[in-house]
Design an enzyme around this catalytic site. Sequence first.
Site, PDB file in Angstrom:
ATOM      1  N   GLU A 102      29.445 109.378  -2.806  1.00 50.25           N
ATOM      2  CA  GLU A 102      29.769 111.047  -4.008  1.00 50.25           C
ATOM      3  C   GLU A 102      31.218 110.339  -3.849  1.00 50.25           C
ATOM      4  O   GLU A 102      31.820 110.129  -2.556  1.00 50.25           O
ATOM      5  CB  GLU A 102      29.835 112.167  -3.621  1.00 50.25           C
ATOM      6  CG  GLU A 102      28.377 112.325  -4.109  1.00 50.25           C
ATOM      7  CD  GLU A 102      28.048 114.123  -4.191  1.00 50.25           C
ATOM      8  OE1 GLU A 102      27.571 114.201  -4.633  1.00 50.25           O
ATOM      9  OE2 GLU A 102      28.961 114.812  -2.837  1.00 50.25           O
TER      10      GLU A 102
ATOM     11  N   GLU B 262      18.288 117.656  -0.487  1.00 49.60           N
ATOM     12  CA  GLU B 262      18.799 116.255  -1.135  1.00 49.60           C
ATOM     13  C   GLU B 262      19.941 115.915  -0.092  1.00 49.60           C
ATOM     14  O   GLU B 262      20.516 116.354   1.017  1.00 49.60           O
ATOM     15  CB  GLU B 262      20.130 116.719  -2.015  1.00 49.60           C
ATOM     16  CG  GLU B 262      21.429 116.210  -3.000  1.00 49.60           C
ATOM     17  CD  GLU B 262      22.017 116.799  -3.187  1.00 49.60           C
ATOM     18  OE1 GLU B 262      23.385 116.125  -3.421  1.00 49.60           O
ATOM     19  OE2 GLU B 262      21.083 117.685  -4.231  1.00 49.60           O
TER      20      GLU B 262
END
Length: 104
Positions: free
Chosen positions: A68, A63
């Site tokens: 974020e 990933e």
Amino acid sequence: HYSPNYINYRGNDFDFISGRINTRDKVMFTYGTAAARMKLPKGEGYWPAFWALGGGDWPATGEIDIMEYVGETDWIGVALHGPGYSGETPLVNKYFFPEGEDVT
């Protein structure tokens, strides 16, 4: 989005709802780029993110956390995750915005 007593498809009761765009099995590439333009909200409790996930089971296929945002407007997080490395590792970092700019 504030929506008191919202019941999701699993029968769970929430006061807030959010959206998700899942491209699993729709977009796969070995070379190239991925891009997104996002307008991010100011405030605590949000967790907008832009991730690139591998095509199989996580964490075996990895990933990439491209962005974020956890509610602190002066920075966003970036990270790489995979088998045996996720969370607070040397492959996690913060990007701090220049003075006068923020995530919004």
